[in-house]
Design a protein around this motif. Sequence first.
Motif, PDB file in Angstrom:
ATOM      1  N   TYR A 160       6.649   5.997  -5.470  1.00 49.90           N
ATOM      2  CA  TYR A 160       6.436   4.575  -5.201  1.00 49.90           C
ATOM      3  C   TYR A 160       5.027   4.245  -5.703  1.00 49.90           C
ATOM      4  O   TYR A 160       4.049   4.875  -5.289  1.00 49.90           O
ATOM      5  N   VAL A 161       4.919   3.224  -6.582  1.00 54.46           N
ATOM      6  CA  VAL A 161       3.656   2.892  -7.237  1.00 54.46           C
ATOM      7  C   VAL A 161       3.248   1.466  -6.868  1.00 54.46           C
ATOM      8  O   VAL A 161       4.036   0.530  -7.019  1.00 54.46           O
ATOM      9  N   GLY A 162       2.002   1.304  -6.392  1.00 54.64           N
ATOM     10  CA  GLY A 162       1.519  -0.053  -6.091  1.00 54.64           C
ATOM     11  C   GLY A 162       0.807  -0.128  -4.765  1.00 54.64           C
ATOM     12  O   GLY A 162      -0.057   0.697  -4.467  1.00 54.64           O
ATOM     13  N   ASP A 163       1.166  -1.137  -3.959  1.00 55.84           N
ATOM     14  CA  ASP A 163       0.559  -1.334  -2.641  1.00 55.84           C
ATOM     15  C   ASP A 163       1.173  -0.333  -1.670  1.00 55.84           C
ATOM     16  O   ASP A 163       2.307  -0.500  -1.213  1.00 55.84           O
ATOM     17  N   GLY A 164       0.416   0.698  -1.326  1.00 56.24           N
ATOM     18  CA  GLY A 164       0.953   1.779  -0.514  1.00 56.24           C
ATOM     19  C   GLY A 164       0.964   1.525   0.973  1.00 56.24           C
ATOM     20  O   GLY A 164       1.327   2.410   1.743  1.00 56.24           O
ATOM     21  N   ARG A 165       0.614   0.303   1.408  1.00 54.78           N
ATOM     22  CA  ARG A 165       0.549   0.013   2.842  1.00 54.78           C
ATOM     23  C   ARG A 165       1.625  -0.955   3.301  1.00 54.78           C
ATOM     24  O   ARG A 165       1.719  -1.262   4.485  1.00 54.78           O
ATOM     25  N   ASN A 166       2.431  -1.476   2.384  1.00 53.57           N
ATOM     26  CA  ASN A 166       3.354  -2.537   2.784  1.00 53.57           C
ATOM     27  C   ASN A 166       4.635  -1.973   3.397  1.00 53.57           C
ATOM     28  O   ASN A 166       4.828  -0.757   3.497  1.00 53.57           O
ATOM     29  N   ASN A 167       5.525  -2.873   3.816  1.00 55.60           N
ATOM     30  CA  ASN A 167       6.730  -2.429   4.514  1.00 55.60           C
ATOM     31  C   ASN A 167       7.646  -1.577   3.640  1.00 55.60           C
ATOM     32  O   ASN A 167       8.352  -0.702   4.149  1.00 55.60           O
ATOM     33  N   MET A 168       7.640  -1.809   2.341  1.00 55.97           N
ATOM     34  CA  MET A 168       8.478  -0.996   1.455  1.00 55.97           C
ATOM     35  C   MET A 168       7.941   0.422   1.339  1.00 55.97           C
ATOM     36  O   MET A 168       8.694   1.396   1.420  1.00 55.97           O
ATOM     37  N   ALA A 169       6.633   0.564   1.144  1.00 56.63           N
ATOM     38  CA  ALA A 169       6.042   1.900   1.068  1.00 56.63           C
ATOM     39  C   ALA A 169       6.274   2.662   2.368  1.00 56.63           C
ATOM     40  O   ALA A 169       6.658   3.835   2.364  1.00 56.63           O
ATOM     41  N   ASN A 170       6.043   1.974   3.499  1.00 54.93           N
ATOM     42  CA  ASN A 170       6.263   2.601   4.808  1.00 54.93           C
ATOM     43  C   ASN A 170       7.696   3.090   4.956  1.00 54.93           C
ATOM     44  O   ASN A 170       7.958   4.235   5.363  1.00 54.93           O
ATOM     45  N   SER A 171       8.637   2.215   4.650  1.00 57.20           N
ATOM     46  CA  SER A 171      10.046   2.524   4.885  1.00 57.20           C
ATOM     47  C   SER A 171      10.569   3.575   3.922  1.00 57.20           C
ATOM     48  O   SER A 171      11.360   4.449   4.309  1.00 57.20           O
ATOM     49  N   LEU A 172      10.154   3.500   2.671  1.00 52.95           N
ATOM     50  CA  LEU A 172      10.572   4.523   1.707  1.00 52.95           C
ATOM     51  C   LEU A 172      10.036   5.894   2.091  1.00 52.95           C
ATOM     52  O   LEU A 172      10.748   6.901   1.992  1.00 52.95           O
ATOM     53  N   MET A 173       8.791   5.946   2.529  1.00 47.91           N
ATOM     54  CA  MET A 173       8.197   7.222   2.938  1.00 47.91           C
ATOM     55  C   MET A 173       8.968   7.824   4.114  1.00 47.91           C
ATOM     56  O   MET A 173       9.294   9.029   4.111  1.00 47.91           O
ATOM     57  N   LEU A 174       9.281   7.001   5.101  1.00 48.14           N
ATOM     58  CA  LEU A 174      10.033   7.500   6.250  1.00 48.14           C
ATOM     59  C   LEU A 174      11.436   7.933   5.845  1.00 48.14           C
ATOM     60  O   LEU A 174      11.922   8.995   6.242  1.00 48.14           O
ATOM     61  N   GLY A 175      12.093   7.106   5.042  1.00 50.23           N
ATOM     62  CA  GLY A 175      13.439   7.446   4.594  1.00 50.23           C
ATOM     63  C   GLY A 175      13.468   8.721   3.771  1.00 50.23           C
ATOM     64  O   GLY A 175      14.330   9.589   3.966  1.00 50.23           O
ATOM     65  N   ALA A 176      12.520   8.851   2.856  1.00 49.18           N
ATOM     66  CA  ALA A 176      12.447  10.048   2.015  1.00 49.18           C
ATOM     67  C   ALA A 176      12.204  11.291   2.847  1.00 49.18           C
ATOM     68  O   ALA A 176      12.767  12.362   2.576  1.00 49.18           O
ATOM     69  N   SER A 177      11.358  11.161   3.873  1.00 50.99           N
ATOM     70  CA  SER A 177      11.076  12.314   4.738  1.00 50.99           C
ATOM     71  C   SER A 177      12.315  12.721   5.520  1.00 50.99           C
ATOM     72  O   SER A 177      12.497  13.899   5.840  1.00 50.99           O
ATOM     73  N   LYS A 178      13.187  11.763   5.801  1.00 42.22           N
ATOM     74  CA  LYS A 178      14.400  12.033   6.575  1.00 42.22           C
ATOM     75  C   LYS A 178      15.487  12.714   5.751  1.00 42.22           C
ATOM     76  O   LYS A 178      16.293  13.478   6.292  1.00 42.22           O
ATOM     77  N   VAL A 179      15.536  12.437   4.450  1.00 37.72           N
ATOM     78  CA  VAL A 179      16.632  12.980   3.629  1.00 37.72           C
ATOM     79  C   VAL A 179      16.188  14.115   2.717  1.00 37.72           C
ATOM     80  O   VAL A 179      16.993  14.653   1.952  1.00 37.72           O
ATOM     81  N   GLY A 180      14.903  14.489   2.755  1.00 36.96           N
ATOM     82  CA  GLY A 180      14.468  15.678   2.030  1.00 36.96           C
ATOM     83  C   GLY A 180      14.022  15.457   0.606  1.00 36.96           C
ATOM     84  O   GLY A 180      14.163  16.347  -0.240  1.00 36.96           O
ATOM     85  N   MET A 181      13.453  14.315   0.307  1.00 36.51           N
ATOM     86  CA  MET A 181      12.970  14.037  -1.056  1.00 36.51           C
ATOM     87  C   MET A 181      11.568  14.591  -1.281  1.00 36.51           C
ATOM     88  O   MET A 181      10.821  14.853  -0.337  1.00 36.51           O
ATOM     89  N   ASP A 182      11.207  14.739  -2.554  1.00 44.20           N
ATOM     90  CA  ASP A 182       9.830  15.009  -2.977  1.00 44.20           C
ATOM     91  C   ASP A 182       9.220  13.645  -3.267  1.00 44.20           C
ATOM     92  O   ASP A 182       9.402  13.085  -4.342  1.00 44.20           O
ATOM     93  N   PHE A 183       8.495  13.098  -2.290  1.00 45.64           N
ATOM     94  CA  PHE A 183       8.105  11.693  -2.325  1.00 45.64           C
ATOM     95  C   PHE A 183       6.601  11.538  -2.487  1.00 45.64           C
ATOM     96  O   PHE A 183       5.819  12.203  -1.817  1.00 45.64           O
ATOM     97  N   LYS A 184       6.220  10.601  -3.368  1.00 47.19           N
ATOM     98  CA  LYS A 184       4.802  10.314  -3.603  1.00 47.19           C
ATOM     99  C   LYS A 184       4.555   8.815  -3.468  1.00 47.19           C
ATOM    100  O   LYS A 184       5.347   8.004  -3.963  1.00 47.19           O
ATOM    101  N   ILE A 185       3.461   8.462  -2.821  1.00 46.68           N
ATOM    102  CA  ILE A 185       2.922   7.109  -2.903  1.00 46.68           C
ATOM    103  C   ILE A 185       1.731   7.161  -3.842  1.00 46.68           C
ATOM    104  O   ILE A 185       0.791   7.933  -3.619  1.00 46.68           O
TER     105      ILE A 185
END
Length: 327
Positions: A160-185
């Motif tokens: 995820y590239v851009g504003d790392g504090r908004n609701n999309m960054a938050n939600s993607l990070m949580l979702g990725a952590s739940k399903v086992g992704m290699d996730f970067k902000i």
Amino acid sequence: MAFNLRGRSLLTLKDYTKEEINFLIDLSETLKKNKNAGIFPKNLENKNIALIFEKPSTRTRAAFTVACTDEGAHPEYLGKNDIQLGGKETIKDTARVLGRMFDGIEFRGFKHETVEKLAKWAGVPVWNGLTDQYHPTQILADFLTVKENFGKLKDIKFAYVGDGRNNMANSLMLGASKVGMDFKIVAPKKLHPDKNLVEEAKEFAKETGATITITDDVDNGTKGVQVIYTDVWASMGEEDVIPQRIELLEDYRVNMEMINNADDEVIFLHCLPSYHDDDTDMASKYPGIKEVTDEVFESKHSKVFDQAENRLHTIKAVMVATAGKQF
């Protein structure tokens, strides 16, 4: 495997397990195939659904309305000037009234505590259509799109590239952590996410094998990734900081150089709306506001309209699973 989610609210993906999230994605696939085949089981027949909107919406409103209609429910749009929510009536009282009349409530607005109060007092499932902190129904659509392109969610390399504090960054990070992704902000340090939320995501990641990385290095952050995702640089209500955001995020605009740095089969995702050309009032006023180039947005890598359509199928799955008669 089916899960009994009947009566559950969806406020944030924190509250759902890996298995439950994958179940909702699988159900979304089934309901999408049904719709494309002209099969409508009417899992929400005779249900009434309240759609509360404090913020304007295209995809969320359209998806909930069509999903309700497809499955036999009646959607009732309640705009910010249509009801007394938090104005002449407390949220608690409004929740108890609507819960007596409706079988489910969608809320799209500002404060996350509002949707929490609705869920606490309504007595029926409440679904978060977006708050300033979280956007869980969008993440389900994003993950369905990823699965359609790669056949899996686990171990997907996602940036995820851009504003790392908004609701999309938050939600993607949580979702990725739940399903086992290699996730970067990938964001400038001034726009890195809340440290407590990062630690929470890393705790979830321990259970699923996910990795969570926060970096300001664009080249390393996007190297070899399979998904590049961005969002607008200023959310609703942040128009006054647009000039500063442009200066801060200029180097984080998604362009073909970034795409070429990623995996050969990389897909580009965006929750929309997007500033990618000059054909909006905002882009005319702030020419530097584009978070993605038009070249990337219109390229073969872009799956943003598949993603937008998938809002419908995943929202339908959430409502059917939590308020429907079949699941």
